[in-house]
Design an enzyme around this catalytic site. Sequence first.
Site, PDB file in Angstrom:
ATOM      1  N   ASP A 143     -14.802  -6.737 -24.159  1.00 37.93           N
ATOM      2  CA  ASP A 143     -15.277  -6.596 -22.778  1.00 37.93           C
ATOM      3  C   ASP A 143     -16.803  -6.590 -22.684  1.00 37.93           C
ATOM      4  OD1 ASP A 143     -12.602  -6.285 -22.586  1.00 37.93           O
ATOM      5  OD2 ASP A 143     -12.641  -4.159 -22.055  1.00 37.93           O
ATOM      6  N   CYS A 203       5.175  -6.254   1.619  1.00 34.18           N
ATOM      7  CA  CYS A 203       5.574  -4.846   1.692  1.00 34.18           C
ATOM      8  C   CYS A 203       4.846  -4.123   2.837  1.00 34.18           C
ATOM      9  CB  CYS A 203       5.350  -4.184   0.324  1.00 34.18           C
ATOM     10  SG  CYS A 203       6.260  -2.650   0.168  1.00 34.18           S
ATOM     11  N   TYR A 204       3.928  -3.213   2.544  1.00 31.64           N
ATOM     12  CA  TYR A 204       3.184  -2.558   3.631  1.00 31.64           C
ATOM     13  C   TYR A 204       2.520  -3.606   4.528  1.00 31.64           C
ATOM     14  CZ  TYR A 204      -0.166   0.428   6.091  1.00 31.64           C
ATOM     15  OH  TYR A 204      -0.883   1.069   7.067  1.00 31.64           O
ATOM     16  N   HIS A 249       7.946  -7.458  -3.744  1.00 29.56           N
ATOM     17  CA  HIS A 249       6.680  -7.820  -4.396  1.00 29.56           C
ATOM     18  C   HIS A 249       6.830  -9.138  -5.167  1.00 29.56           C
ATOM     19  CE1 HIS A 249       4.386  -4.223  -3.470  1.00 29.56           C
ATOM     20  NE2 HIS A 249       5.556  -3.602  -3.501  1.00 29.56           N
ATOM     21  N   GLY A 295       0.834  -1.197   0.000  1.00 31.35           N
ATOM     22  CA  GLY A 295       0.000   0.000   0.000  1.00 31.35           C
ATOM     23  C   GLY A 295       0.862   1.238   0.000  1.00 31.35           C
ATOM     24  N   LYS A 351      -7.271  -8.339 -18.756  1.00 30.57           N
ATOM     25  CA  LYS A 351      -7.717  -8.570 -20.129  1.00 30.57           C
ATOM     26  C   LYS A 351      -7.563 -10.028 -20.583  1.00 30.57           C
ATOM     27  CE  LYS A 351      -9.165  -6.501 -23.944  1.00 30.57           C
ATOM     28  NZ  LYS A 351     -10.163  -5.418 -23.990  1.00 30.57           N
ATOM     29  N   GLU A 361       4.624 -10.800  -6.521  1.00 32.39           N
ATOM     30  CA  GLU A 361       3.617 -10.927  -7.589  1.00 32.39           C
ATOM     31  C   GLU A 361       4.072 -10.361  -8.929  1.00 32.39           C
ATOM     32  OE1 GLU A 361       3.592  -8.978  -4.987  1.00 32.39           O
ATOM     33  OE2 GLU A 361       2.654  -7.049  -5.359  1.00 32.39           O
TER      34      GLU A 361
END
Length: 515
Positions: free
Chosen positions: A229, A84-85, A171, A57, A371, A173
């Site tokens: 979409d 992290c945060y 991170h 964050g 997407k 991810e």
Amino acid sequence: MNTSHDLVIVLDFGAQYSQLIARRVRELGVYSQIVPFNTSAEEIRKMAPKGIIFSGGPASVSQEGSPRPDKEVFSLGIPVLGICYGLQVMSLLLGGSVTCPEKKEYGIANISIRGKGELLKDIPDHSQVWMSHGDSVSAIPEGFVTTADTPNCPYTVIENSERKFYGVQFHPEVVHSVDGQKMLSNFVLGICKATADWNMGNFINEQVERIREEVGDGQVLCGLSGGVDSSVAAVLIHRAIGDRLVCVFVNNGMLRKHEAENVLELFGKHFNMRLQYADAEEAFLTALKGKTDPEDKRKTIGKLFVDTFYNEARKCGDITHLAQGTLYPDIVESKSPFGGPTSTIKSHHNVGGLPEDLKWKLLEPLKELFKDEVRELGRELGLPEELVDRHPFPGPGLGVRCIGEVTKERLDTLRDVDAIFIEEIRKAGLYGEIWQALADLLPVKSVGVQGDERTYREVCTLRAVTSQDAMTADWYRMPYDVMQRCASRICNEVKGVNRVLYDITSKPPGTIEWE
Ligand code: XMP
């Protein structure tokens, strides 16, 4: 919502990457959902997740009012991974401390493994990670050990294997963290013991349930554009509530060749949806007459679209919800810093703000997805591949590619050019590696010789770009033979054109569209 599959929740502390974490977990075959950071421990207990991930964050834990989770989450007996945060707030709440060192750390770093914990199982002794933090943990809580560090960050990976609490300063991810996915897998599959049996097929069933719950006995309106979409959203909602979905499709006269027929055929006939079709070609052409300024053209098209769309909507009976094909990346920018994602109507869909008299709720069944996940969902729902893998196409359509004045004749010319260009790219097997391919018709004529005849005809440009997110783009190195086939076919088959250019401008300085 998650009744039959294991769930890992991501507590969202406002990170840019929260959805990416959820997505990485889904890639492991485990359903993952984002919840606001202040979701109570009681609510979490009811959701019965196998694991909890605290996201990063933008705040500093020392900041007044910075987000905190319900402290009781640590008493649920559920494994927690702080990122992290998330690591910092967990350390602080469990009795450690956090400081704000002068040296902040952004970018690539290398961790050195100091002890093989469960989170770092099978990770090499040195591994590249992506750091992005100001604050650092300066003392770890009791019961924790450090399992990896970097020269700038003594507590890069910590764990309390007894209570199953883990924290990483980097991170995992993002792709720059080379072993990041393995670490997430160690947490989700190894530590949380979640069963990897989730896939897009399950997502459909779960979303269908969720849509039914959300809509109750209401009626949903969906603006169908023929793009990926809105098409995927419409088919998904249709599966949930059938004829209580009504789709409005506006033909603004600036669609691609055969687009209107294809949309009517696919959604009206094949999927058997209620479709309200507005053929507004004449109205758009009249409104655009004599207009050449790009902004003026865009505004004219945008305003008329809104008017046409809502006029059609008013014919559809009592509507309670407006469906939007909003994806996760669409809402990132409108995220509030501490409150989890908030979304507004997707402005570039040109639906604009709702008129006063229409009090609809928003229904956004794709808002957790990226997407490529939406494309996968589309395939799973039985949409044809040519639709699912489509390049983006702007709301004002060929209107912003017909440079100068827009007329029916010029649009028809451009439609033919565009169709040949796309067909040749597809035939060459290049469509998938290009972000967007587009043709523009210029307000310029040039002299040519075709047959024995001197011609004075229009000039078109072809443009193809590669990109990650349309914010920046590189011009695509189109093979010469493909360019050659396009140019030759266009000059031979399209009556109004005798010259073809290839655009080699990147973005910046150029935009992807010409207007
Ligand atoms: P630019 O031209 O700004 O475009 O580099 C970035 C991306 O946005 C698309 N685009 C639009 N999409 N309505 C849309 O739905 C619009 O008015 C619009 N204008 C640009 C463009 O095609 C590219 O993918």
